[in-house]
Design a protein around this motif. Structure first.
Motif, mmCIF file in Angstrom:
data_model
loop_
_atom_site.group_PDB
_atom_site.id
_atom_site.type_symbol
_atom_site.label_atom_id
_atom_site.label_comp_id
_atom_site.label_asym_id
_atom_site.label_seq_id
_atom_site.Cartn_x
_atom_site.Cartn_y
_atom_site.Cartn_z
ATOM 1 N N GLU A 199 15.170 6.389 8.409
ATOM 2 C CA GLU A 199 13.849 6.431 9.040
ATOM 3 C C GLU A 199 13.968 7.137 10.385
ATOM 4 O OE1 GLU A 199 10.594 6.722 8.514
ATOM 5 O OE2 GLU A 199 10.758 4.847 7.362
ATOM 6 N N PRO A 200 13.577 8.412 10.418
ATOM 7 C CA PRO A 200 13.732 9.189 11.659
ATOM 8 C C PRO A 200 13.148 8.462 12.881
ATOM 9 C CG PRO A 200 13.159 10.621 9.845
ATOM 10 C CD PRO A 200 13.108 9.236 9.296
ATOM 11 N N CYS A 201 11.936 7.952 12.750
ATOM 12 C CA CYS A 201 11.403 7.085 13.810
ATOM 13 C C CYS A 201 10.744 5.887 13.153
ATOM 14 C CB CYS A 201 10.382 7.832 14.690
ATOM 15 S SG CYS A 201 9.644 6.733 15.916
ATOM 16 N N LEU A 237 0.864 -1.191 0.000
ATOM 17 C CA LEU A 237 0.000 0.000 0.000
ATOM 18 C C LEU A 237 0.890 1.227 0.000
ATOM 19 C CD1 LEU A 237 -2.662 1.627 0.511
ATOM 20 C CD2 LEU A 237 -2.303 1.221 2.955
ATOM 21 N N GLY A 238 0.708 2.079 -0.992
ATOM 22 C CA GLY A 238 1.545 3.280 -0.993
ATOM 23 C C GLY A 238 1.174 4.226 -2.110
ATOM 24 N N THR A 239 1.634 5.433 -1.945
ATOM 25 C CA THR A 239 1.446 6.435 -2.987
ATOM 26 C C THR A 239 2.638 7.373 -2.924
ATOM 27 O OG1 THR A 239 -0.018 8.145 -3.828
ATOM 28 C CG2 THR A 239 0.052 7.906 -1.450
ATOM 29 N N VAL A 282 -2.383 1.291 -4.924
ATOM 30 C CA VAL A 282 -1.714 2.574 -5.140
ATOM 31 C C VAL A 282 -2.707 3.667 -4.781
ATOM 32 C CG1 VAL A 282 -0.701 4.100 -6.871
ATOM 33 C CG2 VAL A 282 -0.164 1.668 -6.889
ATOM 34 N N GLY A 283 -2.482 4.318 -3.680
ATOM 35 C CA GLY A 283 -3.409 5.334 -3.192
ATOM 36 C C GLY A 283 -3.213 5.487 -1.692
ATOM 37 N N PHE A 284 -4.057 6.305 -1.091
ATOM 38 C CA PHE A 284 -3.947 6.535 0.348
ATOM 39 C C PHE A 284 -5.221 6.023 1.005
ATOM 40 C CE2 PHE A 284 -3.537 8.626 4.374
ATOM 41 C CZ PHE A 284 -2.163 8.673 4.573
ATOM 42 N N SER A 285 -5.122 4.980 1.770
ATOM 43 C CA SER A 285 -6.310 4.408 2.413
ATOM 44 C C SER A 285 -5.973 4.024 3.845
ATOM 45 C CB SER A 285 -6.776 3.190 1.617
ATOM 46 O OG SER A 285 -7.676 2.440 2.406
ATOM 47 N N VAL A 286 -6.490 4.821 4.767
ATOM 48 C CA VAL A 286 -6.230 4.554 6.190
ATOM 49 C C VAL A 286 -6.803 3.190 6.572
ATOM 50 C CG1 VAL A 286 -6.757 5.334 8.538
ATOM 51 C CG2 VAL A 286 -6.148 7.004 6.787
ATOM 52 N N LYS A 287 -7.981 2.892 6.027
ATOM 53 C CA LYS A 287 -8.620 1.610 6.339
ATOM 54 C C LYS A 287 -7.725 0.446 5.903
ATOM 55 C CE LYS A 287 -13.192 0.165 5.397
ATOM 56 N NZ LYS A 287 -14.238 -0.015 4.386
HETATM 57 N N1 LIG Z 1 -0.708 4.890 1.249
HETATM 58 C C1 LIG Z 1 -1.029 5.025 2.515
HETATM 59 N N2 LIG Z 1 -2.300 4.877 2.906
HETATM 60 C C2 LIG Z 1 -2.632 5.024 4.205
HETATM 61 N N3 LIG Z 1 -1.770 5.309 5.186
HETATM 62 C C3 LIG Z 1 -0.501 5.468 4.821
HETATM 63 C C4 LIG Z 1 -0.055 5.334 3.503
HETATM 64 N N4 LIG Z 1 1.269 5.561 3.466
HETATM 65 C C5 LIG Z 1 1.641 5.821 4.722
HETATM 66 N N5 LIG Z 1 0.573 5.761 5.535
HETATM 67 C C6 LIG Z 1 0.523 6.030 6.967
HETATM 68 O O1 LIG Z 1 1.263 7.206 7.207
HETATM 69 C C7 LIG Z 1 2.032 7.033 8.394
HETATM 70 C C8 LIG Z 1 3.474 6.996 7.975
HETATM 71 O O2 LIG Z 1 4.259 6.973 9.095
HETATM 72 P P1 LIG Z 1 5.855 6.961 8.992
HETATM 73 O O3 LIG Z 1 6.350 7.103 10.373
HETATM 74 O O4 LIG Z 1 6.292 5.806 8.212
HETATM 75 O O5 LIG Z 1 6.024 8.239 8.180
HETATM 76 P P2 LIG Z 1 6.650 9.386 7.373
HETATM 77 O O6 LIG Z 1 7.847 8.919 6.670
HETATM 78 O O7 LIG Z 1 5.551 9.964 6.596
HETATM 79 O O8 LIG Z 1 6.999 10.376 8.556
HETATM 80 C C9 LIG Z 1 8.062 11.060 9.135
HETATM 81 O O9 LIG Z 1 7.581 11.457 10.437
HETATM 82 C C10 LIG Z 1 7.239 10.366 11.267
HETATM 83 C C11 LIG Z 1 6.658 10.942 12.533
HETATM 84 O O10 LIG Z 1 7.625 11.514 13.346
HETATM 85 C C12 LIG Z 1 8.432 9.490 11.522
HETATM 86 O O11 LIG Z 1 8.012 8.361 12.251
HETATM 87 C C13 LIG Z 1 9.030 9.026 10.189
HETATM 88 O O12 LIG Z 1 10.205 8.295 10.427
HETATM 89 C C14 LIG Z 1 9.324 10.233 9.325
HETATM 90 O O13 LIG Z 1 9.835 9.837 8.066
HETATM 91 C C15 LIG Z 1 1.564 5.760 9.025
HETATM 92 O O14 LIG Z 1 0.470 6.012 9.851
HETATM 93 C C16 LIG Z 1 1.108 4.942 7.811
HETATM 94 O O15 LIG Z 1 0.193 3.972 8.125
#
Ligand SMILES: Nc1ncnc2c1ncn2[C@@H]1O[C@H](COP(=O)(O)OP(=O)(O)O[C@H]2O[C@H](CO)[C@@H](O)[C@H](O)[C@H]2O)[C@@H](O)[C@H]1O
Length: 766
Positions: A665-667, A615-617, A641-646
């Motif tokens: 990956e910062p966190c 899942l990603g966009t 391909v899209g954004f779907s919280v569900k």
């Molecule tokens: N296609 C999609 N559809 C639905 N939900 C989607 C999605 N793609 C991503 N998400 C959701 O978005 C969030 C992404 O979280 P990450 O911590 O991986 O994020 P990101 O890199 O954006 O954030 C940055 O900030 C966060 C917060 O500090 C850090 O953890 C991280 O390392 C840093 O890169 C999660 O809740 C995930 O489920």
């Protein structure tokens, strides 16, 4: 602008005298004990009440002592001039009004509580009759989506409206014979229809998730007590009034939490460290979310409020948010020489004031928060930061503005990095907001708001401030760097893990800003993110209540997860098999997330007996890559391909393994969510991933997942190979991994305590 000369000093002394008078009135709070006595010392305050008395004053203890001295010095003592007496009377009158308001507020909350109780008991009666809330919501959900579906000639996948798991839809009906599921199909809906459906769904879901106490239903809007801008003494009085009512405010926050999370242990209170905190972010879940920042902005403030801080989130209003009410306030701010009007909306949820700024600049960007060209984005950020800085002066929350004493802003990423600069340049340099501090949180240092130097004029700052922004590096040459300016201007800096706090000081991880990070190391701290344990909890997850999914806990893990896995396989049109390891990937399709490493591992992976759900966009070329992988291996891979919280929640629950081969990956939040759902992470050991995923040790049966030390395909394959072997051959070890992951305390409470330490350090920083 009021002068900061002797008159305010006198009023400040009067304010303290008022405090003393109030103590003589024997104010008592059930939560913090009684406060009585006429002494200026601490003897009149007992137990926890002592902390509150200190907190009444903007700078806590220090201030109390200082002001005692001032009162003695000004000869005010117990004899007052007529003028002073009038002022005190005036203040007492105002305090009475505030108390009356608070009383009314508490009464209404008590009424609402009763109402919630009676609804709950009615519901449980109905449940006994076989009519559960869940089902009624589902059927509403169903009929709503059915209607959307009909309007579109059946283009929406039928399994979105499927609530009966026995009816397994035909794959071709789902449109997943192409492998790309409904995220794309969703796009066929018109915008208006999507908005309508989203609004209804949001209302439906949020009614489950939030106990909304909208200001107009709780207390009628009252004119805020007038706060002449920049006059510290008046704010001081306001703080005292706030202090008086703070116990009630904390109770209000706790009331909401009690309804929300029965059984959850409340964290310790901040006591004398309690502050006013305003978090400013351009994303805030559930209203707007492009990634992890939205999650943090939606949940960290609630954890701070649970500790007793008065907390506000300021975010742009990108579309209509059902919970937020317009408060009837308008302000104008100049952006690029033009007056831009800002209208304010407010909601009080889970003890937090959510203030949304509405302006034509922000509208219709709900799904494209960072959309537009660089200039559009810069102008939006300038407007947002200018307006956010003055929110504590202008926006009454529950009738009373936050004021600028004992206040700290938490800005997030480069988009709000102008906020600490404005606080300094517009206010502090001019003797205003002297007790306001700023903390800047780095979620991702790769995005910095870089641009040509001549764009400095859009920031509307005094010319000499250009030095903060001017930055040279071999890649960008001399340029304007907004993040760099924010980092220098902020009183404290936080980043979202210990590992990342170290990495951003290196030339490999600092994206050019490592020098600045090293210079500012003294004010930098790494704090690992928490997770929202209501939204991202398999026990309560609203996205697991239909379509064959189920909620589960550590006790029901094996059965619950098996059911979710089968539901996911069915929903995605994959063969429903318990024995096949189901891998998941969720994330922005970006170089950062290492999706290309997964693509390179596909030839090996497809030789294994596995399934993969992605899942990603994001980047169009990476989106195409995902589509291609799916079409090449449609028997084993599904992509959305899209954004779907569900879908994100469902993959997290249904998958056995979550892949996170991020280059940096910062966190990372997905690995935390995964562990909370008994899903095992396989991650590149970098930044927050290294901090949070301890490697599995088969000899000691310890650890939480698999890690690899270099973002290379063969390393990913190696780690994943071991993981798959354990899944297939060592069930006992696998269950141990799942259980250890789920047993962790991943809540925001620990992080909130650490943020509090940073806020307090900022408060005493001069
Ligand atoms: N296609 C999609 N559809 C639905 N939900 C989607 C999605 N793609 C991503 N998400 C959701 O978005 C969030 C992404 O979280 P990450 O911590 O991986 O994020 P990101 O890199 O954006 O954030 C940055 O900030 C966060 C917060 O500090 C850090 O953890 C991280 O390392 C840093 O890169 C999660 O809740 C995930 O489920």
């Amino acid at each position: 602008m009021a002068s900061m000369g002797s008159a305010p000093f006198l009023v400040e002394a009067n304010a303290d005298f008022t405090l003393m008078m109030m103590r003589n009135l024997k104010l008592s709070s059930p939560k913090f004990g009684s406060v009585s006595g006429s002494s200026f010392g601490h003897s009149g305050a007992r137990g926890r009440g002592r902390g509150r008395v200190n907190h009444l004053c903007s700078r806590g203890l220090l201030c109390l002592v200082e002001n005692n001295k001032r009162i003695r010095a000004s000869g005010m003592g117990f004899g007052m001039s007529e003028e002073s007496e009038k002022m005190v009377q005036g203040t007492i009158e105002k305090s009475k009004q505030v108390l009356a308001m608070q009383k009314e507020l508490l009464e209404k909350i008590a009424e609402r509580k009763e109402l919630v109780k009676s609804i709950n008991s009615e519901l449980s009666l109905e449940e006994g009759n076989g009519i559960s809330d869940e089902h009624s919501n589902e059927s509403l959900n169903e009929s709503l989506l059915s209607s959307v579906e009909n309007q579109n000639g059946g283009t929406v996948s039928s399994n979105y409206v499927q609530s009966n798991e026995k009816e397994i839809p035909d794959v071709s009906v789902l449109g997943i014979d192409r492998g790309i599921d409904k995220c794309e199909e969703d796009d066929k809906l018109s915008l208006a229809e999507k908005a309508l459906a989203t609004q209804y769904l949001d209302e439906l879901l949020n009614s489950n998730r939030y106990e909304t106490i909208a200001p107009d239903t709780v207390a009628p809007y009252t004119e805020p007590i007038e706060i002449p801008i920049g006059t510290r003494p008046t704010n001081h009085i306001i703080e005292i009034l706030e202090g008086m009512s703070e116990s009630s405010l904390v109770e209000v926050a706790n009331e909401a939490d009690i309804v929300e999370s029965e059984g959850e242990k409340a964290p310790p209170l901040a006591g004398e460290n309690a502050m006013n905190v305003i978090l400013a972010a351009v994303e805030c879940a559930p209203w707007s979310k492009a990634g992890g920042l939205g999650d943090v902005a939606g949940s960290l403030p609630k954890a701070l409020a649970r500790r007793g801080h008065r907390v506000m989130v300021v975010a742009p209003r990108y579309s209509n948010y059902a919970e937020a009410q317009e408060i009837g306030l308008r302000k104008q701010y100049k952006v690029d020489g033009q007056d831009m009007e800002v209208t304010y909306y407010h909601a009080f949820i889970d003890g937090v004031d959510f203030v949304f700024l509405d302006s034509p600049n922000f509208r219709n960007l709900q799904n494209n928060v960072y959309g537009g060209n660089r200039m559009d984005i810069l102008k939006r950020m300038v407007l947002f930061c200018k307006a956010a800085a003055e929110v504590p002066w202008h926006v009454p929350c529950g009738g009373i503005c936050y004021g600028d004493g004992n206040l700290a802003f938490i800005a997030n990423d480069w988009h709000t990095a102008l906020l600490p600069v404005y606080l300094k340049a517009y206010y502090r340099d001019n003797g205003l907001m002297k007790f306001t501090r700023s903390v800047l949180v780095i979620h991702n240092i790769a995005h910095q708001g870089r641009g040509p130097l001549d764009e400095f004029r859009y920031t509307d700052l005094p010319e000499h401030y250009i030095d903060l922004f001017k930055f040279y590096d071999p890649v960008g040459g001399e340029h304007l760097n907004i993040f760099a300016a924010g980092i220098k201007a902020a009183d404290r800096i936080v980043t979202v893990s210990h590992g990342y706090a170290w990495e951003i000081k290196t030339s490999e991880g600092g994206w050019g800003l490592h020098g600045i990070m090293n210079e500012n190391d003294w004010k930098l701290r790494g704090i690992v993110n928490g997770i929202d344990t209501k939204d991202w909890n398999p026990k309560f997850d609203v996205h697991l209540k239909s379509d064959g999914y189920t909620n589960y806990t550590i006790e029901t893990l094996q059965h619950g997860k098996r059911q979710c896995k089968a539901a996911l396989q069915r929903e995605l049109g994959l063969p429903v098999r318990e024995d096949v390891p189901l891998l998941g990937f969720i994330g922005r399709l970006d170089h950062q997330k290492g999706i290309d490493l997964i693509a390179e591992a596909i030839p090996w992976l497809m030789g294994q007996d596995v399934q993969l759900a992605m899942l990603g966009t994001g980047r169009p070329d990476l989106e195409d890559m995902v589509k291609q992988l799916v079409s090449q291996h449609s028997d084993k891979i599904r992509g959305c391909v899209g954004f779907s919280v569900k879908m994100a929640h469902r993959i997290t629950a249904g998958a056995d393994i979550l892949l996170m081969p991020s280059r940096f990956e910062p966190c990372g939040l997905n690995q935390l969510y995964a562990m909370n759902y008994g899903t095992i992470p396989v991650v590149h050991a970098v930044g927050g991933l290294r901090d949070t995923v301890t490697p599995f040790n088969p000899f000691e049966e310890s650890g939480l997942g698999w890690t690899f030390d270099c973002a290379e395909t063969n390393k990913l394959i190696n780690a994943l190979g071991n993981c798959l072997m354990t899944f297939k051959q060592f069930k006992h070890s696998w269950e141990g991994l799942q259980r250890r992951g789920m047993m962790q305390d991943l809540s925001w409470d620990k992080a909130a305590q650490q943020y509090e330490e940073v806020l307090v350090a900022a408060k005493y920083q001069w």
